[in-house]
Write an enzyme that holds these catalytic residues in place. Structure first.
Site, mmCIF file in Angstrom:
data_model
loop_
_atom_site.group_PDB
_atom_site.id
_atom_site.type_symbol
_atom_site.label_atom_id
_atom_site.label_comp_id
_atom_site.label_asym_id
_atom_site.label_seq_id
_atom_site.Cartn_x
_atom_site.Cartn_y
_atom_site.Cartn_z
ATOM 1 N N CYS A 21 25.826 45.041 -11.705
ATOM 2 C CA CYS A 21 24.589 44.746 -11.181
ATOM 3 C C CYS A 21 24.682 44.277 -9.597
ATOM 4 C CB CYS A 21 23.759 43.538 -12.108
ATOM 5 S SG CYS A 21 22.339 43.117 -11.322
ATOM 6 N N THR B 101 4.943 32.503 -26.283
ATOM 7 C CA THR B 101 3.672 32.185 -26.305
ATOM 8 C C THR B 101 2.671 32.670 -25.013
ATOM 9 O OG1 THR B 101 4.219 30.098 -25.055
ATOM 10 C CG2 THR B 101 4.188 30.202 -27.685
ATOM 11 N N GLU C 32 2.625 44.242 -18.997
ATOM 12 C CA GLU C 32 3.443 44.188 -20.396
ATOM 13 C C GLU C 32 4.545 44.798 -20.415
ATOM 14 O OE1 GLU C 32 1.351 43.320 -23.209
ATOM 15 O OE2 GLU C 32 0.003 42.786 -21.684
#
Length: 444
Positions: free
Chosen positions: A95, A343, A414
């Protein structure tokens, strides 16, 4: 005539819902703005990862709090060690973004530039972490009590239990963050690294000067001109004394200007050397055994690896208390991250979130006896399962032409949420394996 009250109230109720939604949106925007302002003040810029997470400010706040704590706040490990461990972790997945980022921060906190020449140039204590680093990154189920013992009983180079726990947390944090970076296609260009312009200290914010804050660093201040007040010839001060004062003042001013030029020159030289060193921070220099990678846990019956059952060792009942006892407060911060990501308001149903979480744990050898894994195949489409597994287990491979994965059908927020779930599930899995091994060592 019959009046339907529900129809009369409907426009008003709809308007109230819209107002409430707008207030929520404005509140979220203000929250993100505040978080970014804090980042600007503390680091001089906002990194690409934080910008990606900005669509979920509730989680971003928890993430930044945890990351700041393990990398900058009180702890048993020196600051250069922390960033070097982060470099080692990010290098396992090649990375570039995180390797460059932590290389720059390593130098800024006083790290020895020689260490960036490669793992062989690092102190022996850090090199001892290499084995547990690659195991946790690729095959965490191999983490054993013997690995912990080797680190804690290494003679003069041994680690303390508190130091090892902090190191493990940093390794797991950066491994999982690699998954997020690759999953979100975060720019790996070293130019995107946060740099303080013109050598400005990272704690200095230009907005302070604009708002009249007098606490401006000396290096930014213009040397004040010596203002010679005209004195009366009738003054009792001797003319010779006055000339000496003027001459002394001029000499002091020249010295200040000379020091300022030298300081600016040194800062420019340091920045050039830092940029040169960061460019040479090739991830492959910090890894050994490059062929070691993820292998299918479920297909390795010949090695008889025992499935990790959460009923025997869980985060809530075992991991949380142990890590919090050995590394103060980190358990609460990590627990807040796990709760925040599950949540978050989302179009994803709770069942879908749990399916993603449990599927990631499953491919890493962790099973829940009270979960019906048939739901995974029902709720997760094949392409989504392939994406999740790739990003969680071998994230650097997702950027090769052989594996062109994406979440194109989903909205950007999303997509970010899915990648956050992958990151946090992987983080918890690595921590469970490492903490269980530490527990076994302590019991033995």
């Amino acid at each position: 005539m019959i009046i339907c009250t529900s129809k009369m109230e409907y426009p008003l109720r709809t308007q109230c819902q819209r107002v409430h939604k707008q207030v929520m949106v404005n509140g979220e925007k203000e929250r993100v703005s505040l978080l970014f302002m804090k980042a600007l003040v503390s680091r001089g810029s906002v990194d690409a990862v934080s910008q990606q997470m900005a669509s979920h400010p509730q989680y971003l706040e928890s993430f930044l709090r945890t990351q700041h704590y393990i990398l900058h706040m009180d702890g048993p490990l020196p600051l250069p060690y922390r960033h070097y461990i982060a470099i080692m972790a990010a290098a396992r997945h090649h990375c570039n973004y995180l390797v460059y980022l932590h290389s720059a921060q390593f130098l800024r906190v006083g790290g020895d530039p020689v260490w960036l020449q490669g793992l062989e140039a690092a102190p022996p204590r850090l090199r001892l972490l290499d084995h547990i680093n690659k195991v946790l990154a690729h095959q965490p189920w191999l983490t054993a009590c013997s690995h912990i013992q080797a680190l804690l009983k290494a003679g003069e180079q041994c680690w303390s239990l508190a130091e090892l726990v902090q190191a493990v947390v940093i390794l797991a944090h950066c491994h999982s963050l690699c998954s997020f970076v690759f999953g979100c296609d975060t720019d790996s260009d070293p130019a995107s690294l946060s740099k303080s312009p013109n050598g400005t200290p990272p704690t200095f914010c230009p907005f302070d000067a604009a708002n009249g804050n007098a606490n401006v660093p000396q290096t930014l201040a213009t040397p004040s001109e010596h203002i010679t007040r005209r004195r009366s010839l009738d003054s009792s001060c001797d003319m010779v004394c006055l000339k000496e004062k003027i001459q002394k003042s001029q000499e002091e001013r020249e010295k200040r200007e000379e020091r300022l030029l030298q300081t600016q020159g040194l800062q420019q030289t340091d920045m050039e050397e830092e940029e040169e060193m960061i460019c040479f921070a090739d991830p492959t220099r910090f890894i050994t055994d490059p062929d070691l990678c993820y292998q299918e846990f479920a297909r390795r019956e010949e090695d008889h690896f025992q499935v990790f059952r959460v009923q025997d060792y869980s985060w809530e009942d075992h991991g949380f208390s142990l890590v919090n006892r050995l590394y103060s407060d980190i358990g609460h911060l990590l627990d807040d991250r796990f709760r925040s990501v599950t949540t978050l308001p989302s179009m994803h149903s709770p069942d879908l979130k749990r399916a993603i979480w449990n599927y990631i744990h499953c491919v890493l050898g962790i099973r829940y006896d009270d979960y019906d894994y048939g739901e995974v195949n029902q709720l997760l489409e094949r392409d989504l399962k392939l994406y999740i597994k790739s990003v969680a287990c071998f994230p650097d491979a997702t950027k090769t032409p052989v594996c062109p994965l994406s979440l194109a059908p989903l909205k950007p927020s999303e997509q970010i949420h899915v990648n956050l779930l992958i990151m946090e599930a992987r983080l918890q899995a690595e921590l469970l394996y490492a903490l269980r091994a530490i527990t076994q060592y302590m019991i033995a």
